[in-house]
Design an enzyme around this catalytic site. Structure first.
Site, mmCIF file in Angstrom:
data_model
loop_
_atom_site.group_PDB
_atom_site.id
_atom_site.type_symbol
_atom_site.label_atom_id
_atom_site.label_comp_id
_atom_site.label_asym_id
_atom_site.label_seq_id
_atom_site.Cartn_x
_atom_site.Cartn_y
_atom_site.Cartn_z
ATOM 1 N N ASN A 112 16.801 -4.362 101.353
ATOM 2 C CA ASN A 112 16.707 -3.866 102.772
ATOM 3 C C ASN A 112 15.935 -2.961 102.964
ATOM 4 O OD1 ASN A 112 18.195 -2.192 101.332
ATOM 5 N ND2 ASN A 112 19.434 -1.508 102.908
ATOM 6 N N GLY A 185 21.472 -0.941 94.776
ATOM 7 C CA GLY A 185 21.938 -2.135 95.081
ATOM 8 C C GLY A 185 23.331 -2.195 95.189
ATOM 9 N N SER A 186 23.901 -3.560 94.993
ATOM 10 C CA SER A 186 25.233 -3.452 95.468
ATOM 11 C C SER A 186 26.316 -2.794 94.311
ATOM 12 C CB SER A 186 25.881 -5.018 95.371
ATOM 13 O OG SER A 186 25.582 -5.817 94.218
ATOM 14 N N GLU A 207 22.478 4.041 92.647
ATOM 15 C CA GLU A 207 22.578 4.164 94.349
ATOM 16 C C GLU A 207 23.130 2.730 95.097
ATOM 17 O OE1 GLU A 207 21.611 6.538 95.881
ATOM 18 O OE2 GLU A 207 20.923 7.878 94.333
ATOM 19 N N MET A 208 24.422 2.843 95.281
ATOM 20 C CA MET A 208 25.134 1.598 95.845
ATOM 21 C C MET A 208 25.634 1.772 97.281
ATOM 22 S SD MET A 208 26.959 0.872 91.926
ATOM 23 C CE MET A 208 27.573 2.431 91.750
ATOM 24 N N CYS A 241 22.107 0.781 104.043
ATOM 25 C CA CYS A 241 23.165 1.191 103.034
ATOM 26 C C CYS A 241 24.107 2.272 103.933
ATOM 27 C CB CYS A 241 22.742 1.612 101.655
ATOM 28 S SG CYS A 241 21.338 2.711 101.796
ATOM 29 N N GLU A 329 31.871 -4.153 102.481
ATOM 30 C CA GLU A 329 30.705 -3.794 103.276
ATOM 31 C C GLU A 329 29.898 -4.552 104.255
ATOM 32 O OE1 GLU A 329 27.795 -2.263 100.565
ATOM 33 O OE2 GLU A 329 26.696 -1.370 102.239
HETATM 34 P P1 NAD Z 1 21.927 -6.447 94.829
HETATM 35 O O1 NAD Z 1 22.853 -5.552 93.801
HETATM 36 O O2 NAD Z 1 22.161 -7.877 95.116
HETATM 37 O O3 NAD Z 1 20.704 -6.735 94.179
HETATM 38 C C1 NAD Z 1 19.686 -5.279 93.749
HETATM 39 C C2 NAD Z 1 18.831 -5.561 92.642
HETATM 40 O O4 NAD Z 1 19.581 -6.092 91.636
HETATM 41 C C3 NAD Z 1 17.709 -6.423 92.915
HETATM 42 O O5 NAD Z 1 16.688 -6.156 92.486
HETATM 43 C C4 NAD Z 1 18.177 -7.848 92.381
HETATM 44 O O6 NAD Z 1 17.044 -8.675 91.729
HETATM 45 C C5 NAD Z 1 18.988 -7.389 91.137
HETATM 46 N N1 NAD Z 1 20.139 -8.195 90.510
HETATM 47 C C6 NAD Z 1 20.900 -8.894 91.532
HETATM 48 N N2 NAD Z 1 21.664 -9.549 90.751
HETATM 49 C C7 NAD Z 1 21.802 -9.360 89.456
HETATM 50 C C8 NAD Z 1 22.201 -9.473 88.124
HETATM 51 N N3 NAD Z 1 23.229 -10.302 88.085
HETATM 52 N N4 NAD Z 1 21.740 -8.746 86.956
HETATM 53 C C9 NAD Z 1 20.828 -7.953 87.031
HETATM 54 N N5 NAD Z 1 20.220 -7.630 88.178
HETATM 55 C C10 NAD Z 1 20.563 -8.127 89.213
HETATM 56 O O7 NAD Z 1 21.761 -5.720 96.079
HETATM 57 P P2 NAD Z 1 20.995 -6.074 97.411
HETATM 58 O O8 NAD Z 1 21.475 -7.254 98.118
HETATM 59 O O9 NAD Z 1 19.434 -5.891 97.119
HETATM 60 O O10 NAD Z 1 21.239 -4.778 98.451
HETATM 61 C C11 NAD Z 1 22.519 -4.628 99.153
HETATM 62 C C12 NAD Z 1 23.504 -3.673 98.465
HETATM 63 O O11 NAD Z 1 22.807 -2.395 97.819
HETATM 64 C C13 NAD Z 1 24.319 -2.997 99.563
HETATM 65 O O12 NAD Z 1 25.466 -2.848 99.131
HETATM 66 C C14 NAD Z 1 23.881 -1.826 99.734
HETATM 67 O O13 NAD Z 1 24.784 -0.645 100.359
HETATM 68 C C15 NAD Z 1 23.261 -1.302 98.703
HETATM 69 N N6 NAD Z 1 22.098 -0.250 98.989
HETATM 70 C C16 NAD Z 1 22.215 0.876 98.645
HETATM 71 C C17 NAD Z 1 21.246 1.852 98.802
HETATM 72 C C18 NAD Z 1 21.608 3.300 98.428
HETATM 73 O O14 NAD Z 1 20.277 3.777 98.423
HETATM 74 N N7 NAD Z 1 22.490 3.961 97.932
HETATM 75 C C19 NAD Z 1 20.089 1.372 99.318
HETATM 76 C C20 NAD Z 1 20.074 0.095 99.889
HETATM 77 C C21 NAD Z 1 21.047 -0.829 99.588
#
Ligand code: NAD
Length: 454
Positions: A112, A185-186, A207-208, A241, A329
């Site tokens: 994002n 990520g998530s 960081e989720m 996020c 979320e």
């Molecule tokens: P995501 O978890 O889908 O992906 C994050 C990363 O993980 C990507 O690089 C992706 O390639 C990798 N990934 C995805 N599936 C995987 C798997 N099965 N095994 C290993 N790696 C995998 O998250 P997203 O859609 O990129 O981002 C959205 C989420 O991230 C939201 O929940 C948001 O709140 C959170 N987020 C948190 C912060 C923070 O700073 N705390 C910042 C931005 C986004």
């Protein structure tokens, strides 16, 4: 992949990265690469999801430049050995703590804010003297491509390397033996990363996200509340996020709040053409978000266009906690507004969710502010504002519980890529006999006395 990590390990073991000038050189190089290629970076992110040059600067590049500046300004101080006092039992000795880099670090980025979320942890890791493998999110494919190109052309892969890829490449990376994994990520994928890291006992920062509430109390400055909250919510089309996920508004001010919200959104003209709005990242997220909009709950907005991946800023009312929009979320431009009459009950409802990444309190009443800060657990947040706490490098940024483990930005970023090695340093000219055999009552008396002094 294996070779890159092996090479980074060998290079780390030469201790070159521990040199402060070397670290500053890496930070300077990163700054130069970003500065010299701003137009390329802007073009890539616009292609991916129509993010404007203005928003890219404000919410991505400026934060990175500040992080680099902050790290460079403090790197000597942060890396210095810190003396601490020695307890009487250990007399004579000196005690100190040596910050040392962890080694080879893996940074996994989210989509994002693709530049900021990938590179801010890298700034911290390099400043702390580590080497880095970065795996940006594959969803914004152009930004991933441009980061890989710029970094891999300008950095020694033994120090900093970008590896592009999706689930299969990340799964493979997670099998490798890193000294630190930093994931954004998530929560769902965070658990996968945590499990993989446990195999090698690798320390993690996760960081989720989560459902970040905004409280609007009856005594707040409503006009300012709405202005600041709408900017924070619709920045990046709600794909932030720390965006307010839903609003708990006092019944007494609900109607006025909704009216002001509608005016504010109309005045701001959130549109791609106005360069203040972005696309939903992909069709899957578009479908997920569109399904959350129940026409009978729409107070404002609700229009969507799948071809353009456009979802209008949408305000929902008469929402209950059992509605689908309150089950996960949102991470998009939809804002449910829920009225409350009793703050205790509102807090109880909010606390039923896992601990969120952020919480915002819009109030002019000190007691209300203290009550919410005291009773709701969350990563970080703001009073009478939203999102902007991320821009203060003196505030460690991170979640708690399901929204995250660990913090970064500024000194907290340096800390999360550093091991603090504790040393008791003793001369050999004196050794008190009291801990050695034979143990006597007299010695025990002395030990008790000495150990009571810290
Ligand atoms: P995501 O978890 O889908 O992906 C994050 C990363 O993980 C990507 O690089 C992706 O390639 C990798 N990934 C995805 N599936 C995987 C798997 N099965 N095994 C290993 N790696 C995998 O998250 P997203 O859609 O990129 O981002 C959205 C989420 O991230 C939201 O929940 C948001 O709140 C959170 N987020 C948190 C912060 C923070 O700073 N705390 C910042 C931005 C986004």
């Amino acid at each position: 992949m294996k070779q890159i990590i092996e090479d980074q390990k060998s290079f780390f073991n030469t201790h070159t990265t521990k040199n402060i000038d070397f670290r500053i050189k890496q930070l300077d190089a990163l700054q130069a690469v970003l500065k010299d290629n701003e137009s390329l970076l802007n073009e890539a992110i616009y292609t991916d999801f129509k993010k404007s040059e203005f928003d890219t600067y404000v919410s991505e590049l400026a934060l990175l430049y500040n992080d680099i500046k902050e790290a460079k300004r403090n790197i000597k101080k942060w890396s210095r050995k810190k003396r601490v006092s020695t307890n009487l039992l250990n007399f004579p000795a000196s005690s100190y703590i040596i910050p040392e880099p962890l080694g080879v670090c893996l940074v996994i980025g989210a989509w994002n804010y693709p530049y900021q979320l990938s590179l801010a942890p890298v700034v911290a890791a390099l400043a702390a003297g580590n080497t880095v493998v970065l795996k940006p999110s594959e969803l914004p494919s152009k930004t991933s491509e441009v980061m890989a190109k710029l970094i891999n052309e300008n950095f020694d892969p033994k120090v900093f390397k970008v590896i592009e890829g999706g689930v299969s490449e990340t799964t493979e990376l997670l099998k490798q033996d890193f000294d630190k994994i930093f994931f954004t990520g998530s929560t769902k994928v965070g658990k996968i990363v945590y499990k993989a890291a446990a195999e090698n006992l690798t320390p993690v920062t996760l960081e989720m996200g989560g459902k970040s509430p905004a409280f609007v109390t009856e005594d707040c400055n409503l006009k300012m509340t709405v202005k600041r909250m709408m900017w924070a919510k619709f920045l990046n089309a709600g794909q932030t996020c720390i965006a307010p996920d839903y609003v708990m508004v006092h019944e007494k001010v609900k109607e006025k709040f909704l009216e002001l919200v509608k005016n504010e959104i109309e005045e701001e003209h959130f549109k791609f053409e106005n360069h203040n709005y972005v696309q939903i990242i992909n069709d899957d997220n578009f479908d997920r978000l569109a399904a959350m909009i129940k026409p009978e709950q729409v107070y404002f907005g609700g229009n969507t266009d799948i071809k353009a991946r456009y979802i209008q800023p949408t305000i929902l009312q008469n929402v209950s906690f059992s509605d689908s929009v309150m089950q996960e979320e949102i991470f998009g431009p939809i804002l449910p507004v829920i009225a409350y009459t009793n703050l205790d009950k509102a807090i109880t409802e909010v606390r039923k969710f896992p601990k969120p990444l952020s919480c915002y309190v819009f109030t002019d009443d000190k007691k209300t502010k203290q009550k919410i800060l005291n009773e709701v657990s969350f990563g970080g947040g703001a009073i009478n504002d939203a999102v902007m706490h991320i821009s203060n490098p003196n505030l460690p940024f991170g979640g708690v519980g399901q929204s995250g483990i660990g913090n970064y930005h500024g000194k907290a970023g340096f800390d999360c890529f550093t091991h603090y090695k504790s040393i008791l340093d003793k001369p050999t000219w004196l050794e008190l006999p009291i801990k050695y055999y034979p143990h006597t009552n007299q010695k025990l008396k002395w030990i008790k006395r000495l150990m009571s002094f810290q």
